[in-house]
Scaffold this active site. Structure first.
Site, PDB file in Angstrom:
ATOM      1  N   ASP A 430       0.859  -1.183   0.000  1.00  0.00           N
ATOM      2  CA  ASP A 430       0.000   0.000   0.000  1.00  0.00           C
ATOM      3  C   ASP A 430       0.899   1.239   0.000  1.00  0.00           C
ATOM      4  O   ASP A 430       1.543   1.545   1.012  1.00  0.00           O
ATOM      5  CB  ASP A 430      -0.905  -0.034   1.239  1.00  0.00           C
ATOM      6  CG  ASP A 430      -1.955   1.060   1.234  1.00  0.00           C
ATOM      7  OD1 ASP A 430      -1.736   2.087   0.573  1.00  0.00           O
ATOM      8  OD2 ASP A 430      -2.981   0.897   1.918  1.00  0.00           O
ATOM      9  N   HIS A 431       0.900   1.955  -1.130  1.00  0.00           N
ATOM     10  CA  HIS A 431       1.845   3.052  -1.291  1.00  0.00           C
ATOM     11  C   HIS A 431       1.436   4.298  -0.511  1.00  0.00           C
ATOM     12  O   HIS A 431       2.190   5.275  -0.452  1.00  0.00           O
ATOM     13  CB  HIS A 431       1.989   3.404  -2.777  1.00  0.00           C
ATOM     14  CG  HIS A 431       3.362   3.838  -3.161  1.00  0.00           C
ATOM     15  ND1 HIS A 431       4.279   4.348  -2.256  1.00  0.00           N
ATOM     16  CD2 HIS A 431       4.008   3.841  -4.366  1.00  0.00           C
ATOM     17  CE1 HIS A 431       5.394   4.644  -2.869  1.00  0.00           C
ATOM     18  NE2 HIS A 431       5.269   4.354  -4.153  1.00  0.00           N
ATOM     19  N   ARG A 432       0.255   4.299   0.109  1.00  0.00           N
ATOM     20  CA  ARG A 432      -0.134   5.430   0.941  1.00  0.00           C
ATOM     21  C   ARG A 432       0.739   5.533   2.180  1.00  0.00           C
ATOM     22  O   ARG A 432       0.977   6.621   2.708  1.00  0.00           O
ATOM     23  CB  ARG A 432      -1.607   5.313   1.360  1.00  0.00           C
ATOM     24  CG  ARG A 432      -2.603   5.497   0.236  1.00  0.00           C
ATOM     25  CD  ARG A 432      -4.009   5.220   0.705  1.00  0.00           C
ATOM     26  NE  ARG A 432      -4.204   3.822   1.100  1.00  0.00           N
ATOM     27  CZ  ARG A 432      -5.380   3.299   1.465  1.00  0.00           C
ATOM     28  NH1 ARG A 432      -6.458   4.064   1.512  1.00  0.00           N
ATOM     29  NH2 ARG A 432      -5.471   2.025   1.792  1.00  0.00           N
TER      30      ARG A 432
END
Length: 460
Positions: A430-432
């Site tokens: 999850d690149h958040r």
């Protein structure tokens, strides 16, 4: 679970779908085990339902005679919706108090908020199910006095093929019917299960082989009609939930991936050595177990990889424990049971737990407790001969590790060409909340530990 509704005049009790917990708000009714007019005993299995987590049997919370079935197989039933009405054997008070003092839950779910614990391998398994009461035998042949023991996967396959499982001889433990038994069963003339008073149909459904092209006498090919050239399968049960979860993953989680190809030779040599020792005698020690051990060591160094994004609270939640999900391909679809508190397990314990959870998932007997609460998942696509893949992050988790096939390939080893065991590892995240640097460092650490697995001794 909501208290059963009571009709004081006729002493009719209404059983409603219990609260399943873990955010599950509905279930699909797979089959009824009783019909209108049948007698039921306390805790007798009356139906089988399937949720996003597992396929389970529902016990009846009271005894009496079935007055009405309020849902049909294939229906999606909301939590709290009525399922069945039973005419009670006992006189019911105006304000029943006993059911109100107890929170009833399905086996394996537990009350909402209950902390999950690691399920241990049972000491023994007999594979049998409890017999029905005498009043429940009317809808099946007299030579089969109770519901035949069978695995859930076998029951599902029998339903799809139109086979009455009561006529299938079981070869499993305790005479339980297995998937293979159903596959080899030849449908015979058999009375379908039906409600009282319903006329018996002469049309008994039988599975048919798919049409194939045949040759005409002149050498031409007779092809199937267009309607026979495709099969339409309703999307339901586990497949429907998988589709919903993967759609949510793709739509709501901005994902990135990284890959590394690594020398797995030293790990293969270590595995060969450990298999010959007494400690691993009787266990199926696979590369997946060693990869899991290396992954857990890397998580301890990079705890941010074991996080998830709480959208409602706008918080990043970092877990300081690992419930390790193992993706398992089953006849019902992809299931991901998880090993609770995996960070505390030895390699031997990991090996045992991975093998056992895979077995129960394929047998269709994984409980909701086995399937919920995962924090990090490993997907082993290498067993299908695939070099690598880009798996989707499971909703509620932050990353997933992919293990590709392990093959002998040319490799530069100590500045010389050599034939080595090589594999490719991949991670999606999850690149958040997980930056490319964190994802890359985590993956590189896993690869380094597998290139020199003895270094695991100094990290765990």
């Amino acid at each position: 679970m909501e208290d059963p509704a009571v009709d004081d005049n006729n002493h009719i009790l209404e059983f409603r779908l219990p609260d399943l917990g873990e955010g599950l708000t509905e279930a699909e009714l797979i089959s009824w085990s009783v019909a209108v007019g049948d007698s039921v005993e306390l805790n007798q299995t009356i139906a089988e339902v399937e949720t996003a987590k597992a396929q389970v049997e529902l016990p009846c919370p009271f005894s009496g005679q079935v007055a009405e079935l309020l849902a049909q197989p294939g229906d999606t039933v909301a939590v709290g919706a009525p399922l069945i009405r039973v005419r009670s054997d006992a006189v019911v008070d105006d304000a029943p108090s006993a059911p109100q003092t107890r929170q009833s839950v399905l086996v394996g779910y537990g009350p909402e908020g209950e902390a999950p614990t690691r399920r241990r391998r049972p000491a023994s398994k007999n594979g049998t199910s409890a017999p029905y009461s005498e009043g429940a035998t009317e809808s099946i042949p007299p030579e089969f006095p109770g519901r035949p023991p069978a695995t859930p996967a076998a029951r599902q396959l029998a339903r799809e093929l139109g086979i009455n499982i009561a006529f299938v001889a079981g070869s499993g433990p305790g005479g339980a019917v297995t998937v293979e038994d159903v596959r080899h069963a030849v449908p015979v003339s058999q009375p379908p299960r039906r409600a009282k008073g319903e006329e018996e149909s002469a049309d008994i459904p039988r599975p048919t082989a798919p049409p194939v092209p045949t040759m005409r006498p002149d050498g031409g090919i007779i092809r199937p009609t267009p309607s026979e050239r495709e099969t339409r399968t309703p999307v339901s049960g586990v497949r429907k939930r998988i589709a919903a979860a993967m759609t949510a993953s793709a739509r709501t989680i901005p994902q990135a991936s990284a890959f590394v190809t690594t020398d797995f030779t030293a790990s293969m040599e270590l595995l060969d050595h450990l298999r010959s020792t007494d400690s691993f005698s009787g266990l199926s020690l696979t590369p997946l177990a060693l990869v899991a051990k290396a992954m857990l060591a890397a998580v301890a160094e990079f705890p941010g990889i074991n996080s998830y994004w709480d959208e409602d609270a706008k918080q990043i939640v970092t877990k300081h424990y690992v419930n390790l999900g193992i993706a398992v391909a089953t006849e019902r679809g992809l299931l991901v049971p998880n090993i609770k508190e995996a960070q505390s397990l030895s390699l031997r314990d990991l090996c045992r737990e991975i093998g056992w959870l895979a077995d129960v998932a394929r047998a269709g007997s994984a409980t909701p407790a086995d399937l919920r609460g995962g924090t990090f998942t490993i997907s082993n696509v290498g067993v299908f001969g695939v070099d690598t893949g880009v798996p989707l992050v499971n909703p509620g988790e932050g990353a997933i590790l992919c293990l590709g096939s392990i093959r002998k390939r040319p490799w530069v080893y100590r500045d010389e060409p050599a034939i080595r065991w090589i594999t490719t590892l991949g991670v999606s995240f999850d690149h958040r909340m997980i930056d490319g640097e964190l994802g890359a460092r985590f993956l590189s650490t896993v690869a380094s530990l597998l290139e020199d697995p003895l270094t695991l001794l100094g990290r765990v």
